[in-house]
Design an enzyme around this catalytic site. Structure first.
Site, short mmCIF file in Angstrom:
data_model
loop_
_atom_site.label_atom_id
_atom_site.label_comp_id
_atom_site.label_asym_id
_atom_site.label_seq_id
_atom_site.Cartn_x
_atom_site.Cartn_y
_atom_site.Cartn_z
N GLU A 16 1.09 -0.86 0.49
CA GLU A 16 -0.35 0.31 -0.21
C GLU A 16 0.95 1.14 0.17
O GLU A 16 0.57 2.15 0.47
CB GLU A 16 -1.08 -0.23 1.12
CG GLU A 16 -1.85 -1.21 0.91
CD GLU A 16 -2.97 -1.54 2.37
OE1 GLU A 16 -3.51 -0.42 2.79
OE2 GLU A 16 -2.37 -2.24 2.73
N SER A 137 -6.30 -3.06 2.64
CA SER A 137 -7.42 -2.38 1.59
C SER A 137 -7.57 -3.64 0.28
O SER A 137 -7.14 -2.80 -0.71
CB SER A 137 -5.71 -1.27 0.51
OG SER A 137 -5.91 -0.22 1.46
N TYR A 203 -9.16 3.23 -4.70
CA TYR A 203 -8.49 4.14 -4.62
C TYR A 203 -8.19 4.55 -6.53
O TYR A 203 -7.54 5.69 -6.63
CB TYR A 203 -6.73 3.75 -4.12
CG TYR A 203 -7.39 3.35 -3.14
CD1 TYR A 203 -7.23 4.45 -2.34
CD2 TYR A 203 -6.72 2.16 -2.69
CE1 TYR A 203 -6.95 3.64 -0.66
CE2 TYR A 203 -6.41 1.82 -1.65
CZ TYR A 203 -6.18 2.30 0.04
OH TYR A 203 -6.45 2.31 1.19
N ARG A 242 -10.84 3.69 11.74
CA ARG A 242 -12.44 3.41 11.01
C ARG A 242 -12.79 1.89 11.58
O ARG A 242 -12.19 0.86 11.60
CB ARG A 242 -11.68 3.46 9.94
CG ARG A 242 -13.55 4.11 8.82
CD ARG A 242 -12.88 4.50 7.72
NE ARG A 242 -13.06 2.91 6.21
CZ ARG A 242 -12.04 2.72 5.92
NH1 ARG A 242 -10.63 2.77 5.66
NH2 ARG A 242 -11.93 1.22 5.88
N ASP A 244 -15.22 -1.04 9.12
CA ASP A 244 -16.21 -2.07 8.63
C ASP A 244 -17.26 -2.66 9.19
O ASP A 244 -17.38 -3.25 10.29
CB ASP A 244 -15.25 -2.29 7.67
CG ASP A 244 -14.17 -1.18 6.65
OD1 ASP A 244 -14.22 0.03 6.70
OD2 ASP A 244 -13.45 -1.98 6.12
N GLU A 256 -13.57 -5.14 9.92
CA GLU A 256 -12.60 -5.09 9.85
C GLU A 256 -12.12 -3.28 11.08
O GLU A 256 -12.97 -2.98 10.89
CB GLU A 256 -11.11 -5.54 9.04
CG GLU A 256 -11.74 -4.91 8.40
CD GLU A 256 -10.61 -4.54 7.13
OE1 GLU A 256 -9.23 -4.91 7.70
OE2 GLU A 256 -10.74 -5.09 5.93
N ASN A 258 -9.73 -0.82 11.21
CA ASN A 258 -8.65 0.13 10.51
C ASN A 258 -7.52 0.71 11.24
O ASN A 258 -8.79 1.88 11.24
CB ASN A 258 -8.97 0.42 8.70
CG ASN A 258 -9.80 -0.47 8.40
OD1 ASN A 258 -8.91 -0.89 7.39
ND2 ASN A 258 -10.83 -0.47 8.22
N GLY A 262 -7.05 5.61 5.56
CA GLY A 262 -6.44 6.68 4.22
C GLY A 262 -6.62 7.84 5.24
O GLY A 262 -7.69 8.44 5.61
#
Length: 294
Positions: A16, A137, A203, A242, A244, A256, A258, A262
């Protein structure tokens, strides 16, 4: 605070890297606008030397993936006595490993899809999500519904990690809840145009819609925020992150956590912070302030 020399760690050695370069530059630009003495440092095996050479007194971590989100850089910074943004090394290590995360979710009673560690090519669920345990990602992730594709998915995922996990694929709204300083920010409904929220959808500008109108009741909305916070706390996270979640209309299943989300133009934490009334620069400063609160 502004007397500190801030080192923004970005780039790195993971899959990443390119996203991290963009995240780090965005954070760096914000800190410069805020008046901080700031250095951009591309993280590699000489990172300790680079930090000493820069005279860093605090680190803003904008790394993604291996060496950034897996706890290794945090452990090094702890040894060096440098405060840093985000969660500590242990929370990063747990959250980065999808299997370890699952174990913590289950122990804390956080709802999450059923899962197994694959031992052969026999599908454990009618529809499966094959994941490398220690990648981010959506790297190496496959959704499959037949055994031929399942075997191929296992083979491909193994290119990214020797440790794999297979989840039951839950159908529902893909939601994400950003956390900042112990508060759940507005929920975002992720709607990829090609149906799967993969690396390209994440992205590439215009490939995914990010919708704040989730069409959920107030009760369900607050429930999803609580489930996200519970997951964040279950893995020992702090500062920001963050989570999900898949919401099937009744239950919110955590996928998960994070720990270093990003910060690019398509990133979700800045979008949620903006919806909550924060500018990008205000959000970055709050993240930096959190480095001194561990």
């Amino acid at each position: 605070m502004k007397a500190n020399k801030v080192a923004v760690l970005y780039g790195g050695m993971s899959a990443e890297r390119e996203v991290s370069l963009r995240s780090g530059k965005a954070a760096y630009d914000a800190l410069v606008r805020l008046g901080y003495d700031t250095a951009l440092i591309d993280m590699d095996r000489d990172v300790a030397f680079k930090l000493r050479e820069a005279g860093a007194t605090v680190c803003f971590i904008a790394l993604h993936g291996t060496y950034g989100e897996d706890g290794r850089i945090q452990g090094l910074l702890d040894i060096m006595g440098l405060p840093y943004t985000g969660s500590d090394f242990q929370a990063n290590m747990i959250s980065f490993d999808k299997l370890l995360s699952k174990e913590h979710f289950v122990k804390a009673g956080v709802p999450t899809p059923a899962y197994v560690v694959p031992v052969d090519n026999k599908m454990p669920f009618a529809k499966c999500v094959v994941k490398p345990c220690r990648q981010g990602s959506s790297v190496g992730i496959h959704i499959v519904d037949n055994e031929a594709d399942y075997a191929a998915a296992l083979e491909d995922a193994a290119k990214f990690d020797s440790k794999l996990m297979v989840e039951e694929c839950i159908t529902g709204k893909e939601l994400t809840v950003s956390i900042l300083n112990g508060e759940a920010l507005p929920v975002i409904w992720i709607r990829p145009k090609k149906g799967v929220y993969d690396y390209e959808s994440k992205y590439t500008k215009g490939m995914t819609e990010y919708v704040f109108e989730t069409e959920m009741t107030d009760e369900h909305y607050k429930y999803v925020q609580k489930v996200a916070l519970d997951a964040f706390n279950a893995t020992g996270c702090s500062g920001y992150g963050r989570v999900d979640v898949i919401f099937d209309g009744t239950e919110g299943y955590v996928l998960e956590v994070n720990t270093l989300p990003g910060m690019t133009e398509t990133s979700l934490l800045p979008k949620a912070a903006g919806k909550a009334g924060m500018t990008f620069d205000q959000m970055v400063e709050k993240m930096l302030e959190g480095a001194f609160k561990k």
